[in-house]
Scaffold this active site. Structure first.
Site, PDB file in Angstrom:
ATOM      1  N   HIS A   1      56.240   0.403  83.864  1.00  0.00           N
ATOM      2  CA  HIS A   1      56.754   1.719  84.310  1.00  0.00           C
ATOM      3  C   HIS A   1      56.754   2.752  83.172  1.00  0.00           C
ATOM      4  CE1 HIS A   1      57.972   0.030  88.092  1.00  0.00           C
ATOM      5  NE2 HIS A   1      58.872  -0.776  87.560  1.00  0.00           N
TER       6      HIS A   1
ATOM      7  N   ASP B   1      53.541  -7.439  90.079  1.00  0.00           N
ATOM      8  CA  ASP B   1      54.978  -7.202  90.074  1.00  0.00           C
ATOM      9  C   ASP B   1      55.330  -6.521  91.408  1.00  0.00           C
ATOM     10  OD1 ASP B   1      57.349  -6.758  87.759  1.00  0.00           O
ATOM     11  OD2 ASP B   1      57.437  -5.319  89.425  1.00  0.00           O
TER      12      ASP B   1
ATOM     13  N   HIS C   1      57.180  -4.146  92.019  1.00  0.00           N
ATOM     14  CA  HIS C   1      57.263  -2.683  91.881  1.00  0.00           C
ATOM     15  C   HIS C   1      55.893  -2.113  91.494  1.00  0.00           C
ATOM     16  CE1 HIS C   1      61.349  -4.265  90.873  1.00  0.00           C
ATOM     17  NE2 HIS C   1      61.698  -3.294  91.713  1.00  0.00           N
TER      18      HIS C   1
ATOM     19  N   ASP D   1      59.127 -10.763  90.442  1.00  0.00           N
ATOM     20  CA  ASP D   1      60.236 -10.235  91.242  1.00  0.00           C
ATOM     21  C   ASP D   1      59.887 -10.025  92.710  1.00  0.00           C
ATOM     22  OD1 ASP D   1      58.523  -8.236  90.440  1.00  0.00           O
ATOM     23  OD2 ASP D   1      60.067  -6.959  89.529  1.00  0.00           O
TER      24      ASP D   1
HETATM   25 ZN   LIG Z   1      59.329  -5.212  88.953  1.00  0.00          ZN
END
Ligand SMILES: [Zn+2]
Length: 308
Positions: free
Chosen positions: A122, A158, A160, A245
């Site tokens: 990120h 991931d 996200h 995750d």
């Molecule tokens: Zn993540």
């Protein structure tokens, strides 16, 4: 397989944050217990240099981050915490990825795994975001380019969306980015129509999936879209943002995967690397916040790597 692990990652103290020291303590314990430390080559490596970091981050941000760490500034962004050990941990994480890329490109080994924190995908060029300080996978991709790799493919599973990585290579046709992620979800980006711009149009592939997506559909969509893209893109090297995750019990993310699904995913991506780039594959730990399922999923991931 090359394995990068270090107790220095335990110096990035985030207190009661989900991206906590216990994650890496448990990962390192698993690596020991399951025999990975004994079985793998463990290179000595250095923190990423400023020159390496500056290929992906602004000098102004790197100065600011260094100051925040010296001041042990605490929360520097809504989700991101910095302490006095964070600079050493973040630069060592990016350095692991760069060293792995260098050794894999030189042919010392074909596969590497970096058991690092903080995560990176990120992190933006000029700001921390979502638990991430330095974008290790982006820094590593830039490093690979500097060593002569013409095309680098980054796969991000991931849960996200890797918005920072996408932004790094939005206009760069030499680094492809394929991300599968829960959507709508944090950080809000990663729609199908986000595909890059200019010469890089089509070198970003987003696979947004709903919260109800089952493991088979998740893995099928990841494989189908990535294989289709890799055929056309022809990478010299694959980098993997390996978050865990999407596990059904993850307290931060959560989708429907169980630990053993990361065996299949690991086996699949190792085969993809064999098909397209002589097996050259560097995997980096990103998210994964369940303190038992993270090491369990990671163990499955590594077993997948070597299963062939
Ligand atoms: Zn993540």
């Amino acid at each position: 397989m090359l394995l990068y692990h270090s107790e220095i990652f335990e110096k990035h103290d985030t207190g009661t944050h989900p991206e906590c020291i216990a994650r890496i303590v448990n990962v390192n314990r698993m690596l020991e217990k399951q025999g990975w430390i004994e079985r793998c080559t463990k290179p000595n490596w250095m923190a990423a240099t400023l020159e390496q970091c500056k290929r992906n981050h602004t000098e102004k941000y790197l100065d600011q981050l260094h100051r925040w760490c010296e001041e042990s500034a605490g929360r520097v962004e809504s989700d991101t915490v910095v302490s006095s050990g964070s600079w050493d941990a973040a630069t060592l994480a990016a350095g692991a990825a760069c060293d792995a890329v260098r050794r894999v490109c030189r042919g010392e080994d074909t596969q590497a795994f970096c058991a690092v924190r903080p995560p990176g995908h990120h992190a933006l060029r000029d700001a921390p975001m979502g638990f991430c300080l330095l974008n290790s996978v982006s820094i590593a991709a830039q490093h690979a380019r500097s060593l002569g790799c013409e095309k680098v493919l980054i796969v991000d599973w991931d849960v996200h969306h890797g918005n920072g990585t996408q932004a790094s290579f939005w206009e760069d046709p030499t680094v492809g980015f394929v991300s599968i992620h829960r959507f709508p979800f944090y950080p809000g980006t990663g729609r199908v129509d986000e595909t890059g711009t200019g010469d890089a149009l089509g070198t970003t592939v987003n696979i947004p999936v709903s919260a109800q997506t089952g493991p088979k559909s998740f893995l099928d969509q990841l494989a189908t879209q990535t294989e289709k893209f890799a055929k056309k893109f022809k990478p010299d090297l694959i980098l993997l943002s390996a978050g865990f995750d999407a596990h059904e019990n993850d307290p931060v993310g959560g989708l429907s995967l169980q630990s053993e699904h990361y065996f299949e995913a690991g086996k699949w991506i190792a085969a993809l690397a064999k098909e397209h780039c002589q097996g050259r594959l560097v995997s980096l730990l990103e998210g994964g916040y369940h303190l038992e399922h993270l090491p369990e999923s990671l163990d499955a991931h590594l077993r997948g790597f070597i299963s062939d």
